[in-house]
Structure formats: C-alpha cells, structure tokens
Design a protein around this motif. Structure first.
Motif, mmCIF file in Angstrom:
data_model
loop_
_atom_site.group_PDB
_atom_site.id
_atom_site.type_symbol
_atom_site.label_atom_id
_atom_site.label_comp_id
_atom_site.label_asym_id
_atom_site.label_seq_id
_atom_site.Cartn_x
_atom_site.Cartn_y
_atom_site.Cartn_z
ATOM 1 N N SER A 227 7.469 -3.606 -8.378
ATOM 2 C CA SER A 227 8.408 -4.722 -8.206
ATOM 3 C C SER A 227 9.126 -4.629 -6.865
ATOM 4 N N ALA A 228 9.430 -3.409 -6.400
ATOM 5 C CA ALA A 228 10.051 -3.248 -5.081
ATOM 6 C C ALA A 228 9.105 -3.714 -3.983
ATOM 7 N N PRO B 147 0.806 -1.227 0.000
ATOM 8 C CA PRO B 147 0.000 0.000 0.000
ATOM 9 C C PRO B 147 0.837 1.274 0.000
ATOM 10 N N LEU B 148 1.962 1.264 0.705
ATOM 11 C CA LEU B 148 2.801 2.463 0.738
ATOM 12 C C LEU B 148 3.445 2.736 -0.611
ATOM 13 N N THR B 149 3.841 1.691 -1.317
ATOM 14 C CA THR B 149 4.427 1.918 -2.638
ATOM 15 C C THR B 149 3.367 2.378 -3.631
ATOM 16 N N ARG B 150 2.147 1.886 -3.495
ATOM 17 C CA ARG B 150 1.068 2.396 -4.371
ATOM 18 C C ARG B 150 0.819 3.868 -4.099
ATOM 19 N N LEU B 151 0.819 4.241 -2.830
ATOM 20 C CA LEU B 151 0.654 5.652 -2.479
ATOM 21 C C LEU B 151 1.807 6.486 -3.025
ATOM 22 N N ALA B 152 3.029 5.996 -2.877
ATOM 23 C CA ALA B 152 4.195 6.714 -3.399
ATOM 24 C C ALA B 152 4.113 6.856 -4.916
ATOM 25 N N ALA B 153 3.675 5.802 -5.592
ATOM 26 C CA ALA B 153 3.544 5.873 -7.052
ATOM 27 C C ALA B 153 2.510 6.914 -7.451
ATOM 28 N N THR B 154 1.417 6.980 -6.720
ATOM 29 C CA THR B 154 0.386 7.980 -7.016
ATOM 30 C C THR B 154 0.918 9.385 -6.798
ATOM 31 N N LEU B 155 1.600 9.608 -5.692
ATOM 32 C CA LEU B 155 2.149 10.934 -5.410
ATOM 33 C C LEU B 155 3.197 11.336 -6.449
ATOM 34 N N ILE B 156 4.042 10.402 -6.823
ATOM 35 C CA ILE B 156 5.065 10.692 -7.828
ATOM 36 C C ILE B 156 4.421 10.995 -9.176
ATOM 37 N N SER B 157 3.373 10.266 -9.523
ATOM 38 C CA SER B 157 2.706 10.540 -10.807
ATOM 39 C C SER B 157 2.044 11.918 -10.787
ATOM 40 N N TRP B 158 1.549 12.349 -9.633
ATOM 41 C CA TRP B 158 0.994 13.708 -9.526
ATOM 42 C C TRP B 158 2.084 14.759 -9.748
ATOM 43 N N GLY C 50 6.064 7.862 -19.999
ATOM 44 C CA GLY C 50 7.126 6.882 -19.775
ATOM 45 C C GLY C 50 7.636 6.900 -18.349
ATOM 46 N N LEU C 51 7.837 8.088 -17.804
ATOM 47 C CA LEU C 51 8.343 8.189 -16.437
ATOM 48 C C LEU C 51 7.315 7.698 -15.419
ATOM 49 N N THR C 52 6.060 8.014 -15.643
ATOM 50 C CA THR C 52 5.009 7.539 -14.737
ATOM 51 C C THR C 52 4.912 6.017 -14.780
ATOM 52 N N ASN C 53 4.890 5.448 -15.979
ATOM 53 C CA ASN C 53 4.809 3.987 -16.093
ATOM 54 C C ASN C 53 6.043 3.307 -15.512
ATOM 55 N N GLY C 54 7.229 3.864 -15.781
ATOM 56 C CA GLY C 54 8.461 3.291 -15.239
ATOM 57 C C GLY C 54 8.499 3.339 -13.724
ATOM 58 N N THR C 55 8.054 4.455 -13.161
ATOM 59 C CA THR C 55 8.021 4.597 -11.708
ATOM 60 C C THR C 55 7.061 3.594 -11.090
#
Length: 166
Positions: A114-115, A48-59, A103-108
C-alpha cells in the motif's frame, strides 16, 4: 551525500561548455536533474524497492521464527529422550511462533504494497516541493558551523551569475 554526487556529475557534464556558461547553467541544471530524478525514483522505483524490502523482511522474520522453533524442537527432543511427552506449552509455543511469522509477513507485505501504491500516485507538485526542501537543506548544511573558507553552493553560484551580469 547523494546531492554532492549529483553536483559533481553535473559539473563534469557542464565542463564541455565554456566556463562562463557552465557556471551560469550549474544550479538550474542541478536542480532540474535532482527534481526529475527524485520524481522518477519515487514514481518508478517505489514498487520494486518495496517488493525487495518485503522479501528481505520476510527472510528476517523466517530466520527469527526458525531460531525460536529450534528452541522449541530442542526442548521437545530432550523430553522425548527422557521418555516423557513434551509439555503442551512446547506445542503451543510452536503454534504461536508459526502464526506470528505468517501474520507478520503478510502484514508487512500488505503495508509495503500500500505504501508503494501511495508513492507511485504521489502528486508531482508535492514531490517537487519536497525535493526543493531537500536541496535547500543540503545547501544550508553544506558548510559545518563556522568553517573558514567554506561557501554554500547556492551562494557561490549566485555570486558568479551576478558578477558576470554586473
């Protein structure tokens, strides 16, 4: 700092026991609490924390892209107001920014997913060893260099336990 909070919590919980018992139980209960908490956080909260981080980074990526595209839009608007066609570099910049953002959003997202998977499958023994190192580091850095009257928690606990047994 987190370990200081856990130590205070353990002391408050152990306050229900007689003082001698609480002193003896402090370090084992503290270590067990930290280790169990660490393993649970890594195994259960990593995803859940990595999903949250991915969302914040995509924003953040989307906001940066919007800012870059705003510059693109302003240049194109100025050209159109002058009655000329915007240069092709303006359109190319928009394409580059959009491709970069996607590309950056998908890569992140892929990297963080995976992490999270690796953390969720992390060996419990390895996590316990890492946690033991974290506790050792906390104990070692508890007292600033040469602080008068400061004693490390493990030393204090050991002295209390050995003085009661001897």
């Amino acid at each position: 700092m987190i370990l200081d909070l856990v130590a205070d919590l353990v002391r408050r919980v152990l306050a229900m026991f007689p003082a001698d018992t609480a002193q003896v139980l402090f370090m084992p209960v503290f270590v067990a609490t930290v280790m169990v908490g660490f393993v649970l956080v890594v195994h259960k909260l990593a995803a859940p924390l990595t999903r949250l981080a991915a969302t914040l980074i995509s924003w953040v990526i989307t906001g940066a892209s919007a800012f870059l595209l705003l510059v693109d839009m302003i240049v194109a608007d100025v050209c159109r107001r002058r009655g000329t066609k915007p240069p092709s570099v303006v359109y190319n910049l928009g394409d580059v920014v959009a491709s970069w953002a996607v590309g950056l959003t998908n890569g992140t997202r892929q990297m963080l997913t995976s992490a999270a998977g690796v953390l969720a499958r992390a060996n419990v023994l390895l996590l316990i060893v890492l946690c033991g190192g974290w506790i050792w580091l906390w104990n070692d850095q508890y007292c600033p260099d040469g602080a008068a009257g400061c004693a490390r928690p493990l030393s204090v606990w050991y002295q209390q336990v050995t003085s009661e047994q001897g």
